[in-house]
Motif scaffolding. Structure first.
Motif, PDB file in Angstrom:
ATOM      1  N   GLY A   1     -36.592  23.103   0.852  1.00 58.34           N
ATOM      2  CA  GLY A   1     -37.252  24.155   2.316  1.00 58.34           C
ATOM      3  C   GLY A   1     -38.974  24.320   1.561  1.00 58.34           C
ATOM      4  N   VAL A   2     -38.842  24.738   0.350  1.00 58.88           N
ATOM      5  CA  VAL A   2     -40.536  24.550  -0.106  1.00 58.88           C
ATOM      6  C   VAL A   2     -40.832  23.622  -0.338  1.00 58.88           C
ATOM      7  N   ALA A   3     -40.180  22.607  -0.742  1.00 59.91           N
ATOM      8  CA  ALA A   3     -41.030  21.312  -1.400  1.00 59.91           C
ATOM      9  C   ALA A   3     -41.365  20.413   0.496  1.00 59.91           C
ATOM     10  N   LEU A   4     -40.548  21.316   1.204  1.00 60.04           N
ATOM     11  CA  LEU A   4     -41.014  20.939   3.140  1.00 60.04           C
ATOM     12  C   LEU A   4     -42.433  21.398   3.320  1.00 60.04           C
ATOM     13  N   ARG A   5     -42.341  22.759   2.339  1.00 57.88           N
ATOM     14  CA  ARG A   5     -43.499  23.018   3.312  1.00 57.88           C
ATOM     15  C   ARG A   5     -44.546  22.849   2.128  1.00 57.88           C
ATOM     16  N   VAL A   6     -44.475  22.380   0.923  1.00 54.87           N
ATOM     17  CA  VAL A   6     -45.520  22.459   0.035  1.00 54.87           C
ATOM     18  C   VAL A   6     -46.145  20.760   0.313  1.00 54.87           C
ATOM     19  N   LEU A   7     -45.399  19.933   1.226  1.00 58.52           N
ATOM     20  CA  LEU A   7     -45.541  18.258   1.030  1.00 58.52           C
ATOM     21  C   LEU A   7     -46.546  18.520   2.635  1.00 58.52           C
ATOM     22  N   ARG A   8     -45.732  19.261   3.488  1.00 62.03           N
ATOM     23  CA  ARG A   8     -47.045  19.236   4.819  1.00 62.03           C
ATOM     24  C   ARG A   8     -47.712  20.540   4.198  1.00 62.03           C
ATOM     25  N   THR A   9     -48.326  21.118   3.580  1.00 61.62           N
ATOM     26  CA  THR A   9     -49.431  21.950   3.650  1.00 61.62           C
ATOM     27  C   THR A   9     -50.318  21.202   2.597  1.00 61.62           C
ATOM     28  N   ILE A  10     -50.189  20.016   1.378  1.00 63.23           N
ATOM     29  CA  ILE A  10     -51.738  19.116   0.584  1.00 63.23           C
ATOM     30  C   ILE A  10     -51.202  17.419   2.420  1.00 63.23           C
ATOM     31  N   HIS A  11     -50.226  17.712   2.667  1.00 63.85           N
ATOM     32  CA  HIS A  11     -51.165  16.564   3.366  1.00 63.85           C
ATOM     33  C   HIS A  11     -52.113  16.433   5.584  1.00 63.85           C
TER      34      HIS A  11
ATOM     35  N   LEU B   1     -50.955  19.397   7.284  1.00 69.77           N
ATOM     36  CA  LEU B   1     -49.889  19.124   8.559  1.00 69.77           C
ATOM     37  C   LEU B   1     -49.817  20.410   8.412  1.00 69.77           C
ATOM     38  N   SER B   2     -49.571  20.964  10.576  1.00 71.34           N
ATOM     39  CA  SER B   2     -48.733  22.335  10.425  1.00 71.34           C
ATOM     40  C   SER B   2     -47.524  22.447  11.161  1.00 71.34           C
ATOM     41  N   GLN B   3     -46.951  22.549  11.210  1.00 69.40           N
ATOM     42  CA  GLN B   3     -45.490  22.601  11.895  1.00 69.40           C
ATOM     43  C   GLN B   3     -45.322  21.923  13.143  1.00 69.40           C
ATOM     44  N   ASP B   4     -46.024  22.378  13.517  1.00 69.68           N
ATOM     45  CA  ASP B   4     -46.565  21.223  15.112  1.00 69.68           C
ATOM     46  C   ASP B   4     -46.593  20.348  15.430  1.00 69.68           C
ATOM     47  N   ASP B   5     -47.047  19.983  13.980  1.00 72.74           N
ATOM     48  CA  ASP B   5     -47.907  18.602  13.714  1.00 72.74           C
ATOM     49  C   ASP B   5     -46.509  17.824  13.544  1.00 72.74           C
ATOM     50  N   LEU B   6     -45.696  18.117  13.018  1.00 71.11           N
ATOM     51  CA  LEU B   6     -44.322  17.377  12.884  1.00 71.11           C
ATOM     52  C   LEU B   6     -42.858  17.453  14.455  1.00 71.11           C
ATOM     53  N   HIS B   7     -43.710  17.282  14.974  1.00 72.29           N
ATOM     54  CA  HIS B   7     -43.126  18.278  16.842  1.00 72.29           C
ATOM     55  C   HIS B   7     -42.234  17.433  17.056  1.00 72.29           C
ATOM     56  N   CYS B   8     -42.290  15.878  16.379  1.00 73.49           N
ATOM     57  CA  CYS B   8     -40.976  14.422  16.847  1.00 73.49           C
ATOM     58  C   CYS B   8     -39.903  14.740  16.447  1.00 73.49           C
ATOM     59  N   PHE B   9     -40.113  15.406  14.912  1.00 74.74           N
ATOM     60  CA  PHE B   9     -38.915  15.657  14.312  1.00 74.74           C
ATOM     61  C   PHE B   9     -38.076  16.833  14.749  1.00 74.74           C
ATOM     62  N   ALA B  10     -38.825  17.346  15.177  1.00 73.78           N
ATOM     63  CA  ALA B  10     -38.194  19.198  15.704  1.00 73.78           C
ATOM     64  C   ALA B  10     -39.463  19.693  15.742  1.00 73.78           C
ATOM     65  N   ASP B  11     -38.876  21.002  17.172  1.00 73.03           N
ATOM     66  CA  ASP B  11     -39.835  22.016  16.504  1.00 73.03           C
ATOM     67  C   ASP B  11     -40.324  23.196  15.786  1.00 73.03           C
TER      68      ASP B  11
ATOM     69  N   ALA C   1     -39.085  12.960   5.503  1.00 68.90           N
ATOM     70  CA  ALA C   1     -39.956  12.505   4.015  1.00 68.90           C
ATOM     71  C   ALA C   1     -40.470  11.459   4.189  1.00 68.90           C
ATOM     72  N   THR C   2     -39.998  10.703   4.809  1.00 72.10           N
ATOM     73  CA  THR C   2     -40.920   9.516   5.278  1.00 72.10           C
ATOM     74  C   THR C   2     -42.572  10.356   6.501  1.00 72.10           C
ATOM     75  N   SER C   3     -42.550  10.604   6.886  1.00 73.11           N
ATOM     76  CA  SER C   3     -43.784  11.372   7.957  1.00 73.11           C
ATOM     77  C   SER C   3     -44.851  11.749   6.537  1.00 73.11           C
ATOM     78  N   LEU C   4     -43.826  11.994   5.844  1.00 71.47           N
ATOM     79  CA  LEU C   4     -44.827  13.042   3.928  1.00 71.47           C
ATOM     80  C   LEU C   4     -45.495  11.911   3.304  1.00 71.47           C
ATOM     81  N   GLY C   5     -44.615  10.846   3.660  1.00 72.32           N
ATOM     82  CA  GLY C   5     -45.303   9.501   2.511  1.00 72.32           C
ATOM     83  C   GLY C   5     -44.369   9.522   1.398  1.00 72.32           C
ATOM     84  N   THR C   6     -43.010  10.620   1.782  1.00 70.95           N
ATOM     85  CA  THR C   6     -42.116  10.415  -0.237  1.00 70.95           C
ATOM     86  C   THR C   6     -40.888   9.589   0.950  1.00 70.95           C
ATOM     87  N   PRO C   7     -40.310   8.649  -0.326  1.00 69.77           N
ATOM     88  CA  PRO C   7     -39.131   8.449   0.220  1.00 69.77           C
ATOM     89  C   PRO C   7     -38.180   9.883   0.099  1.00 69.77           C
TER      90      PRO C   7
END
Length: 150
Positions: free
Chosen positions: A8-18, A20-30, A53-59
């Motif tokens: 969860g923390v990894a997701l939050r940090v990677l999203r922030t680095i890119h 992106l807001s949580q809304d920007d990932l709407h194609c996967f979940a709200d 992970a793929t949307s954040l550029g990470t395998p």
């Protein structure tokens, strides 16, 4: 700390680095679902992990490795050494068996025919003794749905 929290923390940090807001990932979940994952209130499915992970550029494997590294506190070299050792061990045991589970690139499905004569006889014996389905389930340590099916 659990792996769920670390991922969860990894997701939050990677999203922030890119940026992106949580809304920007709407194609996967709200956004609420993403928030719940980031705060370890719920787990992440493999399909969602792969997409995020793929949307954040990470395998996906690197995403999991990042979470497990943070969780364990190991150095990268120690983590990679452990992973290499474990993969070497598993490859010799599992790879051929995994390949046998596919035919022409498709997963072979197996019928669930788990009714053994032993279970059937045990349930019949319990029922002959006048036990209810629930009592037979508890006595045999098998789910009541299995007792019902038998």
């Amino acid at each position: 700390m659990s792996l769920q929290e670390a991922l969860g923390v990894a997701l939050r940090v990677l999203r922030t680095i890119h940026h992106l807001s949580q809304d920007d990932l709407h194609c996967f979940a709200d956004a609420k679902h993403i928030h719940s994952i980031e705060h370890a209130k719920i787990g992440i499915s493999l399909e969602m992990l792969e997409g995020l992970a793929t949307s954040l550029g990470t395998p996906p494997l690197a995403f999991i490795a990042l979470g497990t590294k943070f969780q364990s506190g190991q150095s990268r070299s120690a983590q990679l050494s452990d992973l290499k050792s474990e993969l070497t061990k598993l490859e010799s045991i599992v790879m051929d068996a995994m390949s046998a589970e596919f035919a022409e690139g498709k997963l072979i499905t197996h019928c669930m025919n788990t009714i053994s004569q032993e279970k059937l006889d045990a349930v019949s014996k319990c029922r002959a003794q006048g036990m209810s389905r629930k009592e037979a389930s508890e006595a045999l340590c098998i789910p009541q749905t299995t007792v019902n099916r038998l």
